[in-house]
Structure formats: structure tokens, C-alpha cells
Design a protein around this motif. Structure first.
Motif, PDB file in Angstrom:
ATOM      1  N   TYR A   6       4.073   0.846   1.796  1.00 28.53           N
ATOM      2  CA  TYR A   6       5.397   1.430   1.618  1.00 28.53           C
ATOM      3  C   TYR A   6       5.785   1.530   0.147  1.00 28.53           C
TER       4      TYR A   6
ATOM      5  N   ASP B 164       9.035   7.210  11.226  1.00 29.58           N
ATOM      6  CA  ASP B 164       8.477   6.276  10.250  1.00 29.58           C
ATOM      7  C   ASP B 164       8.840   4.835  10.561  1.00 29.58           C
ATOM      8  N   SER B 165       9.535   4.621  11.671  1.00 26.35           N
ATOM      9  CA  SER B 165       9.929   3.266  12.069  1.00 26.35           C
ATOM     10  C   SER B 165       9.692   3.092  13.562  1.00 26.35           C
TER      11      SER B 165
ATOM     12  N   TYR C 134       1.185   9.418  13.761  1.00 30.57           N
ATOM     13  CA  TYR C 134       1.738   9.322  12.406  1.00 30.57           C
ATOM     14  C   TYR C 134       2.011   7.869  12.034  1.00 30.57           C
ATOM     15  N   TYR C 135       2.522   7.118  13.003  1.00 27.16           N
ATOM     16  CA  TYR C 135       2.903   5.733  12.743  1.00 27.16           C
ATOM     17  C   TYR C 135       1.811   4.744  13.144  1.00 27.16           C
TER      18      TYR C 135
ATOM     19  N   HIS D 272      12.358   4.271   4.732  1.00 22.66           N
ATOM     20  CA  HIS D 272      11.687   5.201   5.642  1.00 22.66           C
ATOM     21  C   HIS D 272      11.997   6.651   5.296  1.00 22.66           C
TER      22      HIS D 272
ATOM     23  N   LEU E 244       9.306   9.597   4.153  1.00 26.02           N
ATOM     24  CA  LEU E 244       9.220  10.890   4.839  1.00 26.02           C
ATOM     25  C   LEU E 244       9.361  12.070   3.885  1.00 26.02           C
TER      26      LEU E 244
ATOM     27  N   GLY F  37      13.885   8.528  10.135  1.00 21.74           N
ATOM     28  CA  GLY F  37      13.701   7.415   9.212  1.00 21.74           C
ATOM     29  C   GLY F  37      14.588   6.233   9.542  1.00 21.74           C
TER      30      GLY F  37
ATOM     31  N   ARG G  15      -2.173   9.870   5.324  1.00 14.71           N
ATOM     32  CA  ARG G  15      -1.262   9.955   6.465  1.00 14.71           C
ATOM     33  C   ARG G  15      -1.111  11.417   6.909  1.00 14.71           C
TER      34      ARG G  15
ATOM     35  N   GLY H 209      11.345  14.560  11.057  1.00 12.97           N
ATOM     36  CA  GLY H 209      11.055  13.154  10.815  1.00 12.97           C
ATOM     37  C   GLY H 209      12.287  12.287  11.014  1.00 12.97           C
TER      38      GLY H 209
ATOM     39  N   THR I  71       5.622  12.250   2.941  1.00  7.05           N
ATOM     40  CA  THR I  71       4.646  12.505   4.002  1.00  7.05           C
ATOM     41  C   THR I  71       4.934  13.774   4.796  1.00  7.05           C
TER      42      THR I  71
END
Length: 296
Positions: A233, A164-165, A196-197, A88, A92, A74, A280, A72, A95
Motif C-alpha cells: 500500500y 480495494d477493501s 483485483y483484491y 484505498h 485506486l 475505496g 495489479r 472502484g 490502479t
């Protein structure tokens, strides 16, 4: 010399010889803990995080078929006045673990916490705000390349990239394409999973349809009311640590809400956050299975 002295010396000599006989083999014993084929001496810890595992635990997990690794990405950036700059990365933590457990055959690499956040000199983008830490695009891609190469060298076959971004996407796409070309014919393959995003981004539909959460303004964007923050978030971060959304401080100031939604009691927000994490995870696990099966 009196006989009792001779007897005492003889006894002492025998004792020294006995100790030497016991001690010498233990000093020369092989270091089995460093033997690549040594048996793990204890039960494995119940974790999916590689950094929390011993090398023997990872080795044995691979042998048992846990050959998928989740990586992941972030970031450290400004997220308004209430959320920790590692937003982020905290998300993670929740998630990525949930995704691995949903898959059942995956482990999770340490989160890549430093990503491109804007030019450093002169500062641009998030770098205009204090606490943001940025890296150059080439640094980010080099880090990803080395992490993925390390995992492949150990026997992981499906290397899954999630971000995540939105700013992390191009780097992950570039590295996935480059490594898959370079590794043609090898068992390892990189899968970038945009779902995922992007699938129900910020869980906007799920919040309204399943949780009855209606934010204002009703716009599914990264920032509303000029805050880089939303219920999605905040609630997921609260499952990791409520202090990351400054729960106590905001309650003291009468500001424990976001986009018109009250975040108290925090227990309810955490429970909604857990449901969002599971949601998610389901989305992402489904996309990962599809990618691995060759249907991406």
C-alpha cells in the motif's frame, strides 16, 4: 438643418443598421454545444477518467467502442499513524487508470470513496478511530445501483466493479446479482472482479519473488505489527503523492520504514510502486476479459 448634420445622422443610422444586421443572427444562433449530435470542436483529452472528460468526449469514446466502465470502491478509514485515511482511494487512482489503459477499451467512473466502515452509533470497527467516515450498507448499495444505472443509460455495456477493501465485497456482489437479474435481455451487464483484491492479495508473492521485498513478520495479512499498513500500500500510494505516506515527516523522525523494510530513497519506493500497479493491472485486466467472455 445644415447638410453636414443630415449627412452625419444618415451615416450613424446606416452604422446602427449594419450592427443590428450582424448582431441579431448571432443572438439567435443555436447552442450547438448542447446539441446531442453536435461535432466535438476540439481534440479529446488523453484521460480515461469520466469526470475529467467532457460529455462529447465520453459520447465519442462510446461510439468508438470504449463501452467498458470501471467502478472502484475505496474507503475513508484509519490506516495507522503514517498513511492518509483515504488509502484505498489513492490506490485506486493509480490502479483503476492502469487497468483501463491495459484493457484499451475502458473508461473509469469516479471512485466510490464512502463505504461501510462499521456501525456509526455506537461506533464499531474502523469507526472507533478518528477520520473514518462510514455509510450504511443500504446506502452503499443504493449508490452503486444508481452509478451503474447511469452508466448503462449512456451505453456502457460492461460495468466492472473492483474493491480495494475486503469490507466492500458483499455490497458489490449483491448489487451485481440484483442488476444482472433486473437487466436480463439488456446489453448492459455488471461484472464483480474479486481477483483485483484476492489474487496474490497485498501482492505478497510478487514483493518477495520479483522485487526482493521481505516484510516482517512474514504474514500476508491486512495488519502486521498492529499497523493497518504494508509495503504494497505504501509504495502504490507514493506513486500518487508521497505526502500521503508522510515521507518527509517520517524521514525527519527516523521512521521511514514499514514492517522492517526501509522506504528510502522514496524514488525507489515509487518505482516499486509503479511495478506493483502494473502487476495489479495485469491481474485485473485478465480477469475482466475472462468475465466478459463468459468464462467467469
Amino acid at each position: 438643418m445644415p447638410s453636414h448634420r443630415l449627412l452625419r445622422r444618415a451615416v450613424m443610422a446606416l452604422a446602427v443598421c449594419a450592427l443590428a444586421t450582424v448582431a441579431v443572427p448571432s443572438l439567435r444562433a443555436p447552442l450547438h454545444a448542447q446539441d446531442l449530435d453536435a461535432t466535438r470542436p476540439i481534440d479529446r483529452l488523453d484521460t480515461v477518467w469520466i469526470e475529467e472528460m467532457t460529455w462529447m468526449e465520453v459520447r465519442d469514446a462510446l461510439a468508438e467502442g470504449m463501452t467498458t466502465a470501471i467502478i472502484g470502491t475505496g474507503g475513508i478509514e484509519q490506516n495507522g499513524p503514517y498513511l492518509a485515511s483515504g488509502k484505498h482511494n489513492f490506490v485506486l487512482q493509480a490502479t483503476a487508470e492502469a487497468i483501463a489503459r491495459e484493457l484499451g477499451n475502458a473508461l473509469v467512473a469516479p471512485v466510490i470513496k464512502l463505504v461501510p466502515e462499521g456501525s456509526i452509533d455506537p461506533p464499531s470497527g474502523h469507526m472507533r478511530y478518528h477520520a473514518t467516515i462510514s455509510v450504511r450498507q443500504e446506502t452503499f448499495e443504493a449508490m452503486l445501483t444508481d452509478v451503474l444505472g447511469s452508466l448503462a443509460a449512456h451505453g456502457f455495456e460492461n460495468l466492472v466493479l473492483i474493491g480495494d477493501s475486503g469490507g466492500n465485497v458483499s455490497g458489490m456482489e449483491n448489487v451485481a446479482a440484483a442488476l444482472n437479474a433486473a437487466w436480463a435481455g439488456r446489453p448492459a451487464r455488471v461484472h464483480f472482479i474479486p481477483e483485483y483484491y484476492t489474487e496474490d492479495i497485498y501482492s505478497c508473492d510478487f514483493l518477495k519473488e520479483e522485487l526482493g521485498i521481505f516484510q516482517q513478520p512474514d504474514e500476508c495479512v491486512a495488519t502486521r505489527n498492529e499497523y493497518h499498513d504494508d509495503y504494497h500500500y505504501s509504495s502504490i500510494m507514493a506513486t500518487v503523492d508521497p505526502s500521503t505516506i508522510r515521507g518527509n515527516q517520517r524521514m525527519d523522525a527516523g521512521l521511514f520504514s514499514i514492517n522492517g523494510v526501509d522506504l528510502s530513497p522514496v524514488e525507489r519506493t515509487i518505482e516499486n510502486g509503479r511495478r506493483l500497479v502494473d502487476y495489479r493491472a495485469e491481474i485485473t485486466a485478465r480477469a475482466i476479459r475472462r468475465a466478459i467472455d463468459g468464462n467467469d
